[in-house]
Design a protein around this motif. Structure first.
Motif, PDB file in Angstrom:
ATOM      1  N   HIS A   1       2.417  -1.610   2.030  1.00  9.28           N
ATOM      2  CA  HIS A   1       2.928  -2.414   0.918  1.00  9.28           C
ATOM      3  C   HIS A   1       2.628  -1.752  -0.417  1.00  9.28           C
ATOM      4  O   HIS A   1       3.467  -1.743  -1.330  1.00  9.28           O
ATOM      5  N   ASP A   2       1.435  -1.189  -0.554  1.00  4.18           N
ATOM      6  CA  ASP A   2       1.035  -0.550  -1.807  1.00  4.18           C
ATOM      7  C   ASP A   2       1.873   0.679  -2.123  1.00  4.18           C
ATOM      8  O   ASP A   2       1.929   1.106  -3.282  1.00  4.18           O
ATOM      9  N   PHE A   3       2.484   1.258  -1.112  1.00  9.98           N
ATOM     10  CA  PHE A   3       3.311   2.446  -1.326  1.00  9.98           C
ATOM     11  C   PHE A   3       4.792   2.160  -1.056  1.00  9.98           C
ATOM     12  O   PHE A   3       5.563   3.064  -0.742  1.00  9.98           O
ATOM     13  N   ALA A   4       5.161   0.883  -1.201  1.00 13.90           N
ATOM     14  CA  ALA A   4       6.559   0.446  -1.119  1.00 13.90           C
ATOM     15  C   ALA A   4       7.214   0.806   0.204  1.00 13.90           C
ATOM     16  O   ALA A   4       8.383   1.186   0.264  1.00 13.90           O
ATOM     17  N   VAL A   5       6.445   0.673   1.281  1.00  5.65           N
ATOM     18  CA  VAL A   5       6.947   0.936   2.626  1.00  5.65           C
ATOM     19  C   VAL A   5       7.280  -0.398   3.291  1.00  5.65           C
ATOM     20  O   VAL A   5       6.452  -1.311   3.307  1.00  5.65           O
ATOM     21  N   ALA A   6       8.465  -0.504   3.851  1.00  5.04           N
ATOM     22  CA  ALA A   6       8.871  -1.705   4.585  1.00  5.04           C
ATOM     23  C   ALA A   6       8.487  -1.544   6.050  1.00  5.04           C
ATOM     24  O   ALA A   6       8.927  -0.601   6.714  1.00  5.04           O
ATOM     25  N   ALA A   7       7.644  -2.450   6.536  1.00  4.93           N
ATOM     26  CA  ALA A   7       7.180  -2.351   7.926  1.00  4.93           C
ATOM     27  C   ALA A   7       8.329  -2.464   8.916  1.00  4.93           C
ATOM     28  O   ALA A   7       8.208  -2.037  10.067  1.00  4.93           O
ATOM     29  N   SER A   8       9.456  -3.012   8.478  1.00  2.00           N
ATOM     30  CA  SER A   8      10.609  -3.174   9.365  1.00  2.00           C
ATOM     31  C   SER A   8      11.451  -1.902   9.477  1.00  2.00           C
ATOM     32  O   SER A   8      12.378  -1.842  10.288  1.00  2.00           O
ATOM     33  N   ASP A   9      11.140  -0.890   8.667  1.00  2.00           N
ATOM     34  CA  ASP A   9      11.905   0.355   8.708  1.00  2.00           C
ATOM     35  C   ASP A   9      11.682   1.111  10.003  1.00  2.00           C
ATOM     36  O   ASP A   9      10.708   0.878  10.732  1.00  2.00           O
TER      37      ASP A   9
ATOM     38  N   ARG B   1      11.471   6.615   8.719  1.00 10.63           N
ATOM     39  CA  ARG B   1      11.599   6.188   7.324  1.00 10.63           C
ATOM     40  C   ARG B   1      10.254   5.745   6.762  1.00 10.63           C
ATOM     41  O   ARG B   1       9.976   5.949   5.563  1.00 10.63           O
ATOM     42  N   ILE B   2       9.423   5.116   7.591  1.00 11.06           N
ATOM     43  CA  ILE B   2       8.081   4.728   7.142  1.00 11.06           C
ATOM     44  C   ILE B   2       7.303   5.956   6.708  1.00 11.06           C
ATOM     45  O   ILE B   2       6.698   5.990   5.624  1.00 11.06           O
ATOM     46  N   VAL B   3       7.315   6.978   7.534  1.00 16.40           N
ATOM     47  CA  VAL B   3       6.587   8.206   7.223  1.00 16.40           C
ATOM     48  C   VAL B   3       7.178   8.883   5.994  1.00 16.40           C
ATOM     49  O   VAL B   3       6.445   9.326   5.093  1.00 16.40           O
ATOM     50  N   ASP B   4       8.500   8.962   5.913  1.00 16.52           N
ATOM     51  CA  ASP B   4       9.141   9.605   4.766  1.00 16.52           C
ATOM     52  C   ASP B   4       8.802   8.889   3.467  1.00 16.52           C
ATOM     53  O   ASP B   4       8.528   9.518   2.440  1.00 16.52           O
ATOM     54  N   THR B   5       8.818   7.557   3.491  1.00 14.55           N
ATOM     55  CA  THR B   5       8.522   6.788   2.280  1.00 14.55           C
ATOM     56  C   THR B   5       7.065   6.967   1.867  1.00 14.55           C
ATOM     57  O   THR B   5       6.760   7.104   0.677  1.00 14.55           O
TER      58      THR B   5
ATOM     59  N   ASN C   1       6.120   8.581  -1.751  1.00 15.05           N
ATOM     60  CA  ASN C   1       5.497   7.722  -2.758  1.00 15.05           C
ATOM     61  C   ASN C   1       4.003   7.977  -2.951  1.00 15.05           C
ATOM     62  O   ASN C   1       3.364   7.289  -3.751  1.00 15.05           O
ATOM     63  N   MET C   2       3.451   8.931  -2.221  1.00 11.71           N
ATOM     64  CA  MET C   2       2.032   9.231  -2.348  1.00 11.71           C
ATOM     65  C   MET C   2       1.805  10.165  -3.540  1.00 11.71           C
ATOM     66  O   MET C   2       2.352  11.269  -3.573  1.00 11.71           O
ATOM     67  N   PRO C   3       1.017   9.758  -4.540  1.00 11.18           N
ATOM     68  CA  PRO C   3       0.733  10.664  -5.656  1.00 11.18           C
ATOM     69  C   PRO C   3       0.126  11.975  -5.159  1.00 11.18           C
ATOM     70  O   PRO C   3      -0.626  11.992  -4.185  1.00 11.18           O
ATOM     71  N   GLU C   4       0.452  13.049  -5.825  1.00 11.11           N
ATOM     72  CA  GLU C   4       0.011  14.369  -5.371  1.00 11.11           C
ATOM     73  C   GLU C   4      -1.503  14.464  -5.288  1.00 11.11           C
ATOM     74  O   GLU C   4      -2.049  15.025  -4.330  1.00 11.11           O
ATOM     75  N   ILE C   5      -2.200  13.902  -6.272  1.00 15.36           N
ATOM     76  CA  ILE C   5      -3.666  13.990  -6.267  1.00 15.36           C
ATOM     77  C   ILE C   5      -4.256  13.246  -5.070  1.00 15.36           C
ATOM     78  O   ILE C   5      -5.257  13.679  -4.494  1.00 15.36           O
TER      79      ILE C   5
END
Length: 262
Positions: A131-139, A143-147, A151-155
């Motif tokens: 949820h914190d990284f805008a991932v939909a559990a229904s995907d 797509r979950i992995v790609d999102t 959306n993961m900050p580089e640092i």
């Protein structure tokens, strides 16, 4: 966020001595409780500039993610580490250990997470992280992995990439879950040090190693207090359900616990 209080325990004798000029800190399972982690890091930083301290190592014992409400903020704080809260007069090394939950995140970012592992992760608190990284559990799994990766900050991605299973300082070993006393010390696979419980917590044939282990992973009653045994110190005080996050400070032949509660 709730009001957070900080408490420092009394200095106790350590099972094994550490170098007198080396301040060692370790922090138990955070599980998304950034509201506890930030004030705890601030409190630990106040002791870094103490007399005679020439170097500092701060170790996160793993399970930074899942279950708690502020996973993204927790990962950001861990990526910056204790060093982010300290001036540059004393060198601070931050070490991030893999917990069993972090293993799933690292594998996802490395695109090595299998579909069955993704389902196990989902049933063990991943929804808060996703949820914190805008991932939909229904995907779909891909797509979950790609999102997550997108959306993961580089640092944060860099910090997760450098997570390690174990860290040793002299006669002290830091791992997430523990060591298997039935295997040689130099042969402790990642799956063991991130998952083991009973064989480590209560070894049937005694403790075969000369080291003391600082770990998390298994909260023990009374849950709000760290557990001290001859061969191990457990810092997992169940922050996500007790509201108590615990750290240890070790210097020379003394140790004390610092807790953030709220």
């Amino acid at each position: 966020m709730p009001m957070i209080s900080i408490s420092h325990g009394e200095w106790l004798e350590t099972p094994k001595p550490a170098a007198s000029d080396h301040l060692i800190c370790a922090i138990g399972d955070v599980h998304g409780r950034a509201d506890l982690l930030e004030p705890l890091l601030e409190a630990l930083s106040e002791d870094v500039s103490g007399p005679g301290v020439e170097r500092v190592t701060n170790i996160f014992l793993g399970d930074l993610i899942d279950r708690g409400p502020y996973v993204k903020d927790t990962l950001g704080l861990a990526a910056g580490g204790l060093a982010m809260f300290c001036d540059e007069r004393v060198p601070v090394e931050d070490v991030l250990l893999l917990g069993n939950h972090d293993v799933w995140l690292k594998a996802a970012l490395e695109e090595t997470l299998h579909v069955d592992e993704l389902h196990v992760w989902q049933s063990n608190g991943a929804v808060e992280t996703w949820h914190d990284f805008a991932v939909a559990a229904s995907d779909r799994p891909d797509r979950i992995v790609d999102t997550l990766r997108r959306n993961m900050p580089e640092i944060v991605a860099e910090a997760v990439a450098r997570m390690v299973p174990m860290h040793r300082i002299g006669d002290w070993v830091f791992v997430h879950a523990g060591l298997d006393p039935r295997r040689p010390l130099e042969d402790q696979p990642e799956e063991i040090v991130t998952w083991i419980r009973d064989a480590f917590l209560e070894p049937e044939d005694g403790w075969p190693f000369e080291v003391v282990v600082v770990h998390g992973h298994t909260p023990e009653e009374p849950f709000e207090e760290p557990t001290i045994r001859r061969h191990r110190i457990n810092l997992d005080t169940g922050a996500v359900f007790t509201g108590v996050l615990t750290a240890i400070q070790i210097r020379n032949d003394r140790m004390r616990f610092v807790q953030a509660s709220g």
